[in-house]
Each structure stands twice: as C-alpha cells, then as structure tokens.
Design a protein around this motif. Structure first.
Motif, short mmCIF file in Angstrom:
data_model
loop_
_atom_site.label_atom_id
_atom_site.label_comp_id
_atom_site.label_asym_id
_atom_site.label_seq_id
_atom_site.Cartn_x
_atom_site.Cartn_y
_atom_site.Cartn_z
N PRO A 24 0.86 -0.98 0.08
CA PRO A 24 0.07 0.04 -0.05
C PRO A 24 1.08 1.19 0.10
CG PRO A 24 -0.03 -1.29 2.17
CD PRO A 24 0.72 -2.16 1.14
N GLU A 25 0.44 2.46 -0.76
CA GLU A 25 1.05 3.57 -0.72
C GLU A 25 0.54 4.64 -0.67
OE1 GLU A 25 4.20 3.34 -3.99
OE2 GLU A 25 3.27 5.00 -5.01
N TYR A 26 1.02 5.90 -0.07
CA TYR A 26 0.35 7.09 0.51
C TYR A 26 1.41 8.12 -0.08
CZ TYR A 26 -2.12 3.53 3.17
OH TYR A 26 -2.67 2.35 3.49
N GLY A 181 2.97 17.93 16.76
CA GLY A 181 2.71 16.47 16.43
C GLY A 181 1.23 16.21 16.74
N SER A 182 0.52 17.30 16.42
CA SER A 182 -0.88 17.15 16.57
C SER A 182 -1.30 16.62 15.27
CB SER A 182 -1.67 18.54 16.84
OG SER A 182 -1.40 19.31 15.83
N GLY A 183 -2.40 15.72 14.97
CA GLY A 183 -2.70 14.89 13.82
C GLY A 183 -2.12 13.91 13.39
N ARG A 184 -0.88 13.67 14.14
CA ARG A 184 0.03 12.48 13.61
C ARG A 184 -0.86 11.22 13.73
NH1 ARG A 184 3.44 9.02 16.15
NH2 ARG A 184 4.96 8.15 14.81
N GLU A 185 -1.19 10.86 14.84
CA GLU A 185 -2.14 9.77 15.33
C GLU A 185 -3.19 9.51 14.38
OE1 GLU A 185 -0.94 7.33 17.07
OE2 GLU A 185 0.85 8.46 17.61
N ASP A 186 -3.94 10.50 13.98
CA ASP A 186 -5.24 10.43 13.38
C ASP A 186 -4.70 10.02 11.90
OD1 ASP A 186 -6.97 10.96 15.36
OD2 ASP A 186 -6.82 13.30 14.83
N ILE A 187 -3.77 10.44 11.45
CA ILE A 187 -3.36 10.28 10.08
C ILE A 187 -2.66 8.61 9.94
CG2 ILE A 187 -1.54 10.56 8.54
CD1 ILE A 187 -1.63 13.57 8.89
N LEU A 188 -1.93 8.26 10.93
CA LEU A 188 -1.48 7.17 11.03
C LEU A 188 -2.47 6.00 11.41
CD1 LEU A 188 1.84 7.41 13.02
CD2 LEU A 188 1.55 6.89 10.48
N HIS A 189 -3.58 6.39 11.89
CA HIS A 189 -4.70 5.42 12.14
C HIS A 189 -5.51 5.15 10.71
CE1 HIS A 189 -7.95 3.64 14.34
NE2 HIS A 189 -8.86 4.47 13.90
N THR A 190 -5.44 6.46 10.09
CA THR A 190 -6.15 5.99 8.77
C THR A 190 -5.30 5.27 7.94
OG1 THR A 190 -7.12 8.25 8.95
CG2 THR A 190 -6.76 7.52 6.59
N SER A 192 -3.33 2.91 8.86
CA SER A 192 -3.33 1.43 9.41
C SER A 192 -4.72 0.81 8.77
CB SER A 192 -3.43 1.58 10.90
OG SER A 192 -3.48 0.35 11.23
N ASP A 193 -5.79 1.41 8.86
CA ASP A 193 -7.11 0.94 8.56
C ASP A 193 -6.97 0.68 7.05
OD1 ASP A 193 -8.28 1.15 10.88
OD2 ASP A 193 -9.26 3.16 10.50
N LEU A 194 -6.47 1.38 6.16
CA LEU A 194 -6.26 1.30 4.87
C LEU A 194 -5.48 0.25 4.53
CD1 LEU A 194 -6.28 4.73 3.58
CD2 LEU A 194 -7.99 3.28 3.08
N ASN A 195 -4.20 -0.16 5.03
CA ASN A 195 -3.25 -1.18 5.08
C ASN A 195 -4.03 -2.42 5.17
OD1 ASN A 195 -1.13 0.82 4.56
ND2 ASN A 195 -0.25 0.25 6.64
N GLN A 196 -4.90 -2.62 5.87
CA GLN A 196 -5.66 -3.93 6.33
C GLN A 196 -6.48 -4.02 5.01
OE1 GLN A 196 -7.27 -3.92 10.28
NE2 GLN A 196 -5.53 -2.72 10.99
N GLU A 197 -6.92 -3.30 4.40
CA GLU A 197 -7.84 -3.35 3.23
C GLU A 197 -7.16 -3.64 1.85
OE1 GLU A 197 -10.23 -0.18 2.86
OE2 GLU A 197 -10.83 -0.17 4.94
N PHE A 198 -5.97 -3.46 1.90
CA PHE A 198 -5.11 -3.59 0.48
C PHE A 198 -4.84 -5.01 0.28
CE2 PHE A 198 -0.84 -4.34 -1.51
CZ PHE A 198 -1.10 -3.12 -2.60
#
Length: 200
Positions: A24-26, A181-190, A192-198
């Motif tokens: 998966p790529e971003y 560092g705000s926003g970092r965890e939310d971006i990584l969570h997104t 992570s979710d997409l990685n599982q669908e790849f």
C-alpha cells in the motif's frame, strides 16, 4: 500504529520506474513551502528523512520511503512554485499527474494546505482535479500551531464552505502541526485501516 523503521528507497521522474506496486502506498503533496517535509518527518518520527528547506521547490522528484517493510510513503514535488520556467512547471505537473493517475497501489493522497490562509485558487484547482478524476484523497491542514484554535477553525470552515459550493460533502481532513505533533496519530490510524484493506 507504531513506526520502527523508515528508510529512503529511491527517487524517480516516471511512475513506471517506481518500486514494484506490491505494498500500500500514500502520497503527500501540497503547495511549495506548506511544511510537507516537516510533516513527513513528524509522522515517521525521524528527523531529516524528508529534506526540509527554507527554499520552496526543493522536492523535484517522486521520492519513495519504505515504512516498516510494510508500506510506502511518497514525497511528491510541491505545486505552484513560481520561480521555475513554464517548461519546468509543465514537466512537474505532467510527472505528478501521471503518477497520481496511474500508480495502481496508491490508496490515498494527503493534500496539504496551510491553515493560516483562506482557500487559495491553486489549492482548490488541484483538489477539484483530484475529485474529477476520482483519485482518493484527504486534506491535511498544516501549521496549526501558528494560529489560535478559533482562527484555525474559522479557516477550516472557509474551506468547507468553498468546497461545498461544488462538492456534496467535505472530504476527510486532519488538522496538524509538525511542531507539537497534533494530527499525527489520526493520520497514522487512517493509514493503518487502509493497509488492512490492501490486496496486492
């Protein structure tokens, strides 16, 4: 998601020469000087991975980074940099467009916009083009530490208002700061979710 390894893989001018599309790529892109490299370094928590500069237009290639041997993070050239020739600008635009349109394992493009400014014509044109071509993306408002929460919320609302003139709904968005560092965890969570669908 915890990142333990982030390594630079390669730079290219053509999407066909990019790494094998088996992960998966971003992609991260934004107007020159939007704070893209700083945000990338914050996300992977590795200072100096993406080269930061006070000079806009520093990134001129499609740069691939391999994260934890599991997914690719791509640093794309900024758009809207005025101090290059028309020919060079067209070359960059073509390179970016070909990559975004044809890279088969690209799951999401993170479009960075500076939260300190009201909606800019060049950002809106780029966002609308992605929408017209059906390229999945979200917005990342950068430099949130430079404004009060009230002012930041106001500018996000202005973007929402502008987008809803032509869009049915506001795209997913994140408010971020490479300073705190705000926003970092939310971006990584997104991611992570997409990685599982790849599926390769």
């Amino acid at each position: 998601m915890k990142i333990t390894e982030a390594i630079f893989l390669q730079s290219n001018t053509e999407y066909e020469k990019c790494p094998k599309p088996d992960k998966p790529e971003y992609a991260f892109i934004g107007r020159s000087n939007v704070g893209k490299s700083s945000l990338i370094n914050t996300i992977v928590q590795k200072k100096g991975l993406a080269k930061t500069s006070q000079t806009p237009g520093k990134t001129q290639l499609i740069n691939h980074f391999l994260i934890d041997q599991k997914w690719y993070l791509v640093d794309l050239p900024g758009y809207g940099y005025a101090k290059i020739s028309k020919t060079e600008r067209e070359k960059f635009e073509s390179m970016i467009h070909d990559y975004l349109s044809n890279r088969e394992n690209l799951l999401y493009t993170f479009v960075l916009v500076d939260i300190r400014h009201e909606p800019q014509k060049i950002d809106m044109e780029f966002i609308n083009r992605l929408g017209e071509e059906g390229i999945p993306f979200c917005l990342v408002f950068t430099k949130a530490d430079k404004l009060s929460k009230t002012a930041a919320d106001r500018n996000v609302a202005l973007y929402q208002e502008k987008l809803l003139e032509t869009w049915e709904e506001m795209p997913q968005f994140f408010v971020s700061s490479s300073v705190n560092g705000s926003g970092r965890e939310d971006i990584l969570h997104t991611i992570s979710d997409l990685n599982q669908e790849f599926k390769a």
